[in-house]
Motif scaffolding. Structure first.
Motif, PDB file in Angstrom:
ATOM      1  N   ARG A  44      42.539  34.125  35.315  1.00  0.00           N
ATOM      2  CA  ARG A  44      41.358  34.829  35.122  1.00  0.00           C
ATOM      3  C   ARG A  44      41.569  36.487  34.956  1.00  0.00           C
ATOM      4  O   ARG A  44      42.594  37.079  35.461  1.00  0.00           O
ATOM      5  CB  ARG A  44      40.532  34.725  36.423  1.00  0.00           C
ATOM      6  CG  ARG A  44      39.995  33.328  36.595  1.00  0.00           C
ATOM      7  CD  ARG A  44      39.574  32.899  37.843  1.00  0.00           C
ATOM      8  NE  ARG A  44      40.859  33.016  39.004  1.00  0.00           N
ATOM      9  CZ  ARG A  44      40.653  32.897  40.317  1.00  0.00           C
ATOM     10  NH1 ARG A  44      39.417  32.823  40.764  1.00  0.00           N
ATOM     11  NH2 ARG A  44      41.658  32.699  40.880  1.00  0.00           N
ATOM     12  N   HIS A  71      39.294  38.497  41.847  1.00  0.00           N
ATOM     13  CA  HIS A  71      39.443  39.195  43.148  1.00  0.00           C
ATOM     14  C   HIS A  71      37.773  39.256  43.656  1.00  0.00           C
ATOM     15  O   HIS A  71      37.560  39.756  44.709  1.00  0.00           O
ATOM     16  CB  HIS A  71      40.051  40.539  43.213  1.00  0.00           C
ATOM     17  CG  HIS A  71      41.538  40.245  42.684  1.00  0.00           C
ATOM     18  ND1 HIS A  71      41.868  40.391  41.619  1.00  0.00           N
ATOM     19  CD2 HIS A  71      42.506  40.061  43.524  1.00  0.00           C
ATOM     20  CE1 HIS A  71      43.359  40.266  41.533  1.00  0.00           C
ATOM     21  NE2 HIS A  71      43.605  40.080  42.859  1.00  0.00           N
ATOM     22  N   ILE A  74      39.945  45.753  41.120  1.00  0.00           N
ATOM     23  CA  ILE A  74      40.518  44.613  42.458  1.00  0.00           C
ATOM     24  C   ILE A  74      39.807  45.002  43.556  1.00  0.00           C
ATOM     25  O   ILE A  74      39.513  44.313  44.317  1.00  0.00           O
ATOM     26  CB  ILE A  74      42.033  44.913  42.381  1.00  0.00           C
ATOM     27  CG1 ILE A  74      42.662  43.908  41.081  1.00  0.00           C
ATOM     28  CG2 ILE A  74      42.415  44.021  43.659  1.00  0.00           C
ATOM     29  CD1 ILE A  74      44.088  44.333  41.008  1.00  0.00           C
ATOM     30  N   TYR A 100      48.602  30.336  52.083  1.00  0.00           N
ATOM     31  CA  TYR A 100      49.490  29.802  51.123  1.00  0.00           C
ATOM     32  C   TYR A 100      50.621  28.979  51.643  1.00  0.00           C
ATOM     33  O   TYR A 100      51.205  28.164  51.038  1.00  0.00           O
ATOM     34  CB  TYR A 100      50.111  30.816  49.993  1.00  0.00           C
ATOM     35  CG  TYR A 100      48.869  31.193  49.114  1.00  0.00           C
ATOM     36  CD1 TYR A 100      48.509  30.370  47.988  1.00  0.00           C
ATOM     37  CD2 TYR A 100      48.118  32.258  49.118  1.00  0.00           C
ATOM     38  CE1 TYR A 100      47.505  30.415  47.225  1.00  0.00           C
ATOM     39  CE2 TYR A 100      47.110  32.682  48.116  1.00  0.00           C
ATOM     40  CZ  TYR A 100      46.876  31.752  47.024  1.00  0.00           C
ATOM     41  OH  TYR A 100      45.853  32.129  46.362  1.00  0.00           O
TER      42      TYR A 100
HETATM   43  C1  HEM Z   1      47.942  45.703  41.352  1.00  0.00           C
HETATM   44  C2  HEM Z   1      47.392  44.777  42.237  1.00  0.00           C
HETATM   45  C3  HEM Z   1      47.111  43.254  42.015  1.00  0.00           C
HETATM   46  C4  HEM Z   1      47.301  42.647  41.095  1.00  0.00           C
HETATM   47  C5  HEM Z   1      48.082  43.132  39.530  1.00  0.00           C
HETATM   48  C6  HEM Z   1      46.882  41.190  41.143  1.00  0.00           C
HETATM   49  C7  HEM Z   1      46.885  40.232  40.370  1.00  0.00           C
HETATM   50  C8  HEM Z   1      46.342  38.901  40.654  1.00  0.00           C
HETATM   51  C9  HEM Z   1      46.544  37.754  39.687  1.00  0.00           C
HETATM   52  C10 HEM Z   1      47.160  37.766  38.232  1.00  0.00           C
HETATM   53  C11 HEM Z   1      45.989  36.494  40.330  1.00  0.00           C
HETATM   54  C12 HEM Z   1      45.816  35.182  39.766  1.00  0.00           C
HETATM   55  C13 HEM Z   1      44.778  35.071  39.113  1.00  0.00           C
HETATM   56  C14 HEM Z   1      44.110  33.550  38.768  1.00  0.00           C
HETATM   57  O1  HEM Z   1      44.628  32.806  39.265  1.00  0.00           O
HETATM   58  O2  HEM Z   1      43.657  33.406  37.751  1.00  0.00           O
HETATM   59  C15 HEM Z   1      45.709  37.188  41.548  1.00  0.00           C
HETATM   60  C16 HEM Z   1      44.947  36.263  42.631  1.00  0.00           C
HETATM   61  C17 HEM Z   1      44.774  36.628  43.898  1.00  0.00           C
HETATM   62  N1  HEM Z   1      44.718  37.963  44.416  1.00  0.00           N
HETATM   63 FE1  HEM Z   1      45.689  39.615  43.455  1.00  0.00          FE
HETATM   64  N2  HEM Z   1      46.172  41.268  42.388  1.00  0.00           N
HETATM   65  C18 HEM Z   1      46.616  42.551  42.919  1.00  0.00           C
HETATM   66  C19 HEM Z   1      46.117  42.919  44.249  1.00  0.00           C
HETATM   67  C20 HEM Z   1      45.629  42.178  45.163  1.00  0.00           C
HETATM   68  C21 HEM Z   1      45.219  42.344  46.681  1.00  0.00           C
HETATM   69  C22 HEM Z   1      45.303  44.016  47.178  1.00  0.00           C
HETATM   70  C23 HEM Z   1      45.101  41.387  47.351  1.00  0.00           C
HETATM   71  C24 HEM Z   1      44.472  41.061  48.896  1.00  0.00           C
HETATM   72  C25 HEM Z   1      44.860  41.881  49.723  1.00  0.00           C
HETATM   73  C26 HEM Z   1      44.803  40.256  46.441  1.00  0.00           C
HETATM   74  C27 HEM Z   1      44.764  38.865  46.673  1.00  0.00           C
HETATM   75  C28 HEM Z   1      44.899  37.861  45.870  1.00  0.00           C
HETATM   76  C29 HEM Z   1      44.325  36.426  46.055  1.00  0.00           C
HETATM   77  C30 HEM Z   1      43.957  35.991  47.655  1.00  0.00           C
HETATM   78  C31 HEM Z   1      44.432  35.837  44.907  1.00  0.00           C
HETATM   79  C32 HEM Z   1      44.231  34.081  44.750  1.00  0.00           C
HETATM   80  C33 HEM Z   1      42.627  34.071  44.268  1.00  0.00           C
HETATM   81  C34 HEM Z   1      42.411  32.545  44.338  1.00  0.00           C
HETATM   82  O3  HEM Z   1      43.240  31.587  43.974  1.00  0.00           O
HETATM   83  O4  HEM Z   1      41.255  32.087  44.281  1.00  0.00           O
HETATM   84  N3  HEM Z   1      45.630  40.638  44.914  1.00  0.00           N
HETATM   85  N4  HEM Z   1      45.864  38.553  41.715  1.00  0.00           N
END
Ligand code: HEM
Length: 124
Positions: free
Chosen positions: A70, A76, A121, A39
């Motif tokens: 989403r 995820h 997740i 990013y």
């Molecule tokens: C409590 C834990 C977590 C929450 C609440 C959370 C929440 C979110 C949310 C709301 C999005 C955006 C979804 C969208 O764009 O429609 C997202 C995307 C993403 N999350 Fe998480 N996440 C969590 C944990 C993690 C972890 C542990 C990782 C990686 C180690 C991670 C990696 C990512 C990545 C790389 C994206 C971007 C996906 C894309 O744009 O294709 N997340 N997450």
């Protein structure tokens, strides 16, 4: 009347400041930085991700903003996030909440919400 979680997190500006610092923390956390460092080269995508996270936490904590991103499984899917990566992300969130002097009850509330999403997740 009791404050909502949204209010206790500082409303829209409070959540924005938290989300900014959590993403910065992820980028320097060796357990998960590789997932987030791309990013740095894509500031528009970083801002989009931050906006989605702000809307997600805002809507989920009782705020007025709609979340149109989403669901957590879909967002995820295919990433194969391990339990230890998940815990590293939670650690970052808890550290940032403490640094922002968010009170202990509120920190525990966020931890419970975070933990409730673990199955959606990890290992997807
Ligand atoms: C409590 C834990 C977590 C929450 C609440 C959370 C929440 C979110 C949310 C709301 C999005 C955006 C979804 C969208 O764009 O429609 C997202 C995307 C993403 N999350 Fe998480 N996440 C969590 C944990 C993690 C972890 C542990 C990782 C990686 C180690 C991670 C990696 C990512 C990545 C790389 C994206 C971007 C996906 C894309 O744009 O294709 N997340 N997450």
């Amino acid at each position: 009347m009791e404050q909502t979680l949204y209010e206790r997190l500082g409303g829209k500006p409070g959540i924005k400041a938290l989300v900014d610092d959590v993403l910065e923390a992820h980028m320097v956390n060796p357990a998960i930085s590789a997932r987030f460092l791309p990013y740095r080269e894509r500031p528009d995508d970083l801002n989009d991700a931050k906006a989605q996270l702000c809307a997600f936490f805002g809507a989920g904590s009782g705020g007025p903003e709609p979340y149109s991103g989403r669901d957590m499984v879909t967002a995820h899917r295919g990433m194969n996030i391990s339990t230890s990566e998940y815990m590293a992300a939670i650690d970052d969130i808890m550290s940032v909440l403490a640094a922002h002097e968010v009170d202990e009850t509120t920190r525990k509330d966020v931890l419970m919400i975070g933990y409730s999403l673990k199955g959606d997740i990890t290992n997807q």
